[in-house]
Design a protein around this motif. Structure first.
Motif, PDB file in Angstrom:
ATOM      1  N   GLY A 199       0.796  -1.231   0.000  1.00  0.00           N
ATOM      2  CA  GLY A 199       0.000   0.000   0.000  1.00  0.00           C
ATOM      3  C   GLY A 199       0.821   1.270   0.000  1.00  0.00           C
ATOM      4  O   GLY A 199       0.270   2.370   0.009  1.00  0.00           O
ATOM      5  N   THR A 200       2.144   1.154  -0.031  1.00  0.00           N
ATOM      6  CA  THR A 200       2.982   2.351   0.099  1.00  0.00           C
ATOM      7  C   THR A 200       3.520   2.881  -1.226  1.00  0.00           C
ATOM      8  O   THR A 200       4.307   3.817  -1.229  1.00  0.00           O
ATOM      9  N   ARG A 201       3.094   2.293  -2.335  1.00  0.00           N
ATOM     10  CA  ARG A 201       3.543   2.785  -3.643  1.00  0.00           C
ATOM     11  C   ARG A 201       2.923   4.158  -3.919  1.00  0.00           C
ATOM     12  O   ARG A 201       1.779   4.417  -3.553  1.00  0.00           O
ATOM     13  N   LEU A 202       3.687   5.013  -4.564  1.00  0.00           N
ATOM     14  CA  LEU A 202       3.176   6.340  -4.921  1.00  0.00           C
ATOM     15  C   LEU A 202       2.096   6.208  -5.983  1.00  0.00           C
ATOM     16  O   LEU A 202       2.173   5.362  -6.874  1.00  0.00           O
ATOM     17  N   TYR A 203       1.091   7.080  -5.891  1.00  0.00           N
ATOM     18  CA  TYR A 203      -0.010   7.087  -6.856  1.00  0.00           C
ATOM     19  C   TYR A 203      -0.663   8.460  -6.823  1.00  0.00           C
ATOM     20  O   TYR A 203      -0.720   9.098  -5.769  1.00  0.00           O
ATOM     21  N   ASP A 204      -1.162   8.912  -7.964  1.00  0.00           N
ATOM     22  CA  ASP A 204      -1.799  10.232  -8.044  1.00  0.00           C
ATOM     23  C   ASP A 204      -2.881  10.385  -6.978  1.00  0.00           C
ATOM     24  O   ASP A 204      -3.722   9.503  -6.804  1.00  0.00           O
ATOM     25  N   ASN A 205      -2.850  11.495  -6.274  1.00  0.00           N
ATOM     26  CA  ASN A 205      -3.829  11.858  -5.240  1.00  0.00           C
ATOM     27  C   ASN A 205      -3.857  10.897  -4.047  1.00  0.00           C
ATOM     28  O   ASN A 205      -4.805  10.915  -3.282  1.00  0.00           O
ATOM     29  N   LYS A 206      -2.853  10.082  -3.893  1.00  0.00           N
ATOM     30  CA  LYS A 206      -2.763   9.194  -2.727  1.00  0.00           C
ATOM     31  C   LYS A 206      -1.765   9.826  -1.760  1.00  0.00           C
ATOM     32  O   LYS A 206      -0.594   9.936  -2.055  1.00  0.00           O
ATOM     33  N   ASP A 207      -2.272  10.221  -0.599  1.00  0.00           N
ATOM     34  CA  ASP A 207      -1.429  10.877   0.393  1.00  0.00           C
ATOM     35  C   ASP A 207      -0.854   9.918   1.427  1.00  0.00           C
ATOM     36  O   ASP A 207       0.152  10.208   2.056  1.00  0.00           O
ATOM     37  N   TYR A 208      -1.535   8.787   1.636  1.00  0.00           N
ATOM     38  CA  TYR A 208      -1.094   7.852   2.661  1.00  0.00           C
ATOM     39  C   TYR A 208      -1.730   6.490   2.414  1.00  0.00           C
ATOM     40  O   TYR A 208      -2.657   6.350   1.629  1.00  0.00           O
ATOM     41  N   CYS A 209      -1.226   5.518   3.125  1.00  0.00           N
ATOM     42  CA  CYS A 209      -1.805   4.174   3.124  1.00  0.00           C
ATOM     43  C   CYS A 209      -2.426   3.943   4.498  1.00  0.00           C
ATOM     44  O   CYS A 209      -1.761   4.105   5.521  1.00  0.00           O
ATOM     45  N   LEU A 210      -3.686   3.571   4.506  1.00  0.00           N
ATOM     46  CA  LEU A 210      -4.359   3.187   5.740  1.00  0.00           C
ATOM     47  C   LEU A 210      -4.024   1.720   6.004  1.00  0.00           C
ATOM     48  O   LEU A 210      -4.237   0.871   5.147  1.00  0.00           O
ATOM     49  N   LEU A 211      -3.468   1.434   7.156  1.00  0.00           N
ATOM     50  CA  LEU A 211      -3.093   0.074   7.524  1.00  0.00           C
ATOM     51  C   LEU A 211      -3.924  -0.338   8.734  1.00  0.00           C
ATOM     52  O   LEU A 211      -3.832   0.283   9.795  1.00  0.00           O
ATOM     53  N   ILE A 212      -4.750  -1.364   8.539  1.00  0.00           N
ATOM     54  CA  ILE A 212      -5.624  -1.850   9.610  1.00  0.00           C
ATOM     55  C   ILE A 212      -5.182  -3.258   9.993  1.00  0.00           C
ATOM     56  O   ILE A 212      -5.274  -4.181   9.187  1.00  0.00           O
ATOM     57  N   ASP A 213      -4.678  -3.398  11.201  1.00  0.00           N
ATOM     58  CA  ASP A 213      -4.317  -4.702  11.737  1.00  0.00           C
ATOM     59  C   ASP A 213      -5.480  -5.192  12.597  1.00  0.00           C
ATOM     60  O   ASP A 213      -5.969  -4.453  13.450  1.00  0.00           O
ATOM     61  N   ILE A 214      -5.905  -6.426  12.370  1.00  0.00           N
ATOM     62  CA  ILE A 214      -6.925  -7.032  13.222  1.00  0.00           C
ATOM     63  C   ILE A 214      -6.153  -7.775  14.321  1.00  0.00           C
ATOM     64  O   ILE A 214      -5.523  -8.789  14.066  1.00  0.00           O
ATOM     65  N   VAL A 215      -6.172  -7.217  15.518  1.00  0.00           N
ATOM     66  CA  VAL A 215      -5.330  -7.712  16.616  1.00  0.00           C
ATOM     67  C   VAL A 215      -6.191  -8.259  17.761  1.00  0.00           C
ATOM     68  O   VAL A 215      -7.351  -7.896  17.892  1.00  0.00           O
ATOM     69  N   PRO A 216      -5.596  -9.116  18.603  1.00  0.00           N
ATOM     70  CA  PRO A 216      -6.351  -9.614  19.766  1.00  0.00           C
ATOM     71  C   PRO A 216      -6.717  -8.471  20.699  1.00  0.00           C
ATOM     72  O   PRO A 216      -5.882  -7.626  21.005  1.00  0.00           O
ATOM     73  N   GLU A 217      -7.976  -8.442  21.135  1.00  0.00           N
ATOM     74  CA  GLU A 217      -8.390  -7.365  22.032  1.00  0.00           C
ATOM     75  C   GLU A 217      -7.847  -7.533  23.427  1.00  0.00           C
ATOM     76  O   GLU A 217      -7.874  -6.602  24.204  1.00  0.00           O
ATOM     77  N   ASP A 218      -7.279  -8.696  23.742  1.00  0.00           N
ATOM     78  CA  ASP A 218      -6.772  -8.918  25.099  1.00  0.00           C
ATOM     79  C   ASP A 218      -5.484  -8.157  25.381  1.00  0.00           C
ATOM     80  O   ASP A 218      -5.030  -8.088  26.510  1.00  0.00           O
ATOM     81  N   GLY A 219      -4.857  -7.595  24.354  1.00  0.00           N
ATOM     82  CA  GLY A 219      -3.666  -6.791  24.557  1.00  0.00           C
ATOM     83  C   GLY A 219      -2.390  -7.578  24.770  1.00  0.00           C
ATOM     84  O   GLY A 219      -1.342  -7.009  25.025  1.00  0.00           O
TER      85      GLY A 219
END
Length: 173
Positions: free
Chosen positions: A143-163
């Protein structure tokens, strides 16, 4: 994004979590609906172009169907899946349509990691827990490749809620 699963009893093999044990742990939790909701709210409804990484083909298929069931009929085809058994011509078509914007999400199992160049991708959802730094970097890097009008990559990790993921060496953003 927190989900109800626990890595405490997942063993490590060759420096990463056991795939079979991960699949079982993730299936027994609420990861599928949590990831589907995260995709709809943070990606689909905002017009983002998303790659979702899953632990197995079976898990990928279930997530694909869950997401599609949340979409209107005319939008179901905007979410596709590729895996190691996807025929080359179908894979090429899905990747082309993703690059052109008509496919907005590709759910995959260890296919779109290294050597994949899809600059339009502006979101990664990681539902493939790993403690392997280079694998995590490869997935996030799509998701970090440059592209027109792309300012950032949103990275969503699905992690254990227990911490407790840090004590198991789980890689996250």
């Amino acid at each position: 994004v927190g989900a109800n699963y626990d890595l405490k009893k997942v063993s490590k093999t060759a420096g990463d979590f056991s795939i079979a044990q991960l699949e079982e742990v993730l299936e027994n939790g609420d990861c599928i609906p949590v990831a589907a909701k995260a995709y709809i709210e943070n990606c689909h409804n905002k017009g983002r172009h998303t790659l979702i990484y899953c632990v197995t083909k079976k898990f990928s298929r279930v997530l694909l169907n869950t997401i599609r069931n949340l979409l209107p009929d005319e939008e179901k085809d905007t979410v596709q899946m590729v895996d190691g058994e996807t025929p080359d011509e179908i894979r090429k078509d899905v990747l082309t349509r993703f690059s052109e914007g008509s496919v907005r999400c590709i759910v995959n199992c260890m296919v779109l990691t290294e050597g994949t160049d899809l600059p339009i991708c502006d979101t990664i959802i990681n539902l493939r827990p790993t403690c392997n730094d280079s694998l995590y970097q490869q997935m996030a890097g799509r998701g970090t490749r440059l592209y027109d009008n792309k300012d950032y990559c949103l990275l969503i990790d699905i992690v254990p809620e227990d911490g407790n993921s840090a004590s198991r060496g789980l890689c996250t953003a």
